[in-house]
Scaffold this active site. Sequence first.
Site, PDB file in Angstrom:
ATOM      1  N   HIS A 165       0.827  -1.212   0.000  1.00  0.00           N
ATOM      2  CA  HIS A 165       0.000   0.000   0.000  1.00  0.00           C
ATOM      3  C   HIS A 165       0.858   1.257   0.000  1.00  0.00           C
ATOM      4  CE1 HIS A 165      -3.805   2.052   0.597  1.00  0.00           C
ATOM      5  NE2 HIS A 165      -3.272   2.754   1.564  1.00  0.00           N
ATOM      6  N   ARG A 182      12.643  13.090  11.017  1.00  0.00           N
ATOM      7  CA  ARG A 182      12.388  14.180  10.052  1.00  0.00           C
ATOM      8  C   ARG A 182      11.282  15.123  10.510  1.00  0.00           C
ATOM      9  NH1 ARG A 182      14.773  10.083   8.315  1.00  0.00           N
ATOM     10  NH2 ARG A 182      16.230  10.171   6.569  1.00  0.00           N
TER      11      ARG A 182
END
Length: 154
Positions: free
Chosen positions: A89, A128
């Site tokens: 996915h 991040r």
Amino acid sequence: MVKEIKAQLAADENKFAIVVSRFNEFITGKLLAGAIDCLERHGAKDEQITIIWVPGAIEISLTARKLADSGKFDALICLGAVIRGQTSHYDYVCQQVSRGVGQVNYDTGVPAIFGVVTCETIEQAVERAGSKQGNAGTNAALSAIEMANLLKQI
Ligand code: INI
């Protein structure tokens, strides 16, 4: 003489839309905070910033396209977090959102900045979103400011 164009990083004269996905909100919330902080520290006031929440990364592109078409914004900041799971996915989501956001730029001429982190692990995403690797939302906002100003000079 060579002509060189370099944009200023002042955000006080532009309108920004931030499209942010709710999926993996523990990461995207941090990206959003980084983006807002960056815009404000470069001179943007509250009324210059519109935030639009969407369900997931897949929904970012269509929303960004509509915002670009509205003619109300000088730059769009697209924030999301796609994290690999146990199936394929992830690959489809990454493909769709990266292609879709790119397309918004080319089709509309409004800069749509890709601030979607695409990570193999949650740790990479955390890094991040305001830790070891900085904040991808902050970086995206900085690029949005630069592109909004740059395109006005060309
Ligand atoms: N959306 C994300 O923003 N990040 C993901 O990691 C993610 N994964 O892995 O499934 C994700 N899926 C939802 C997708 O963006 C759509 O919202 C959903 O498919 C409905 O269209």
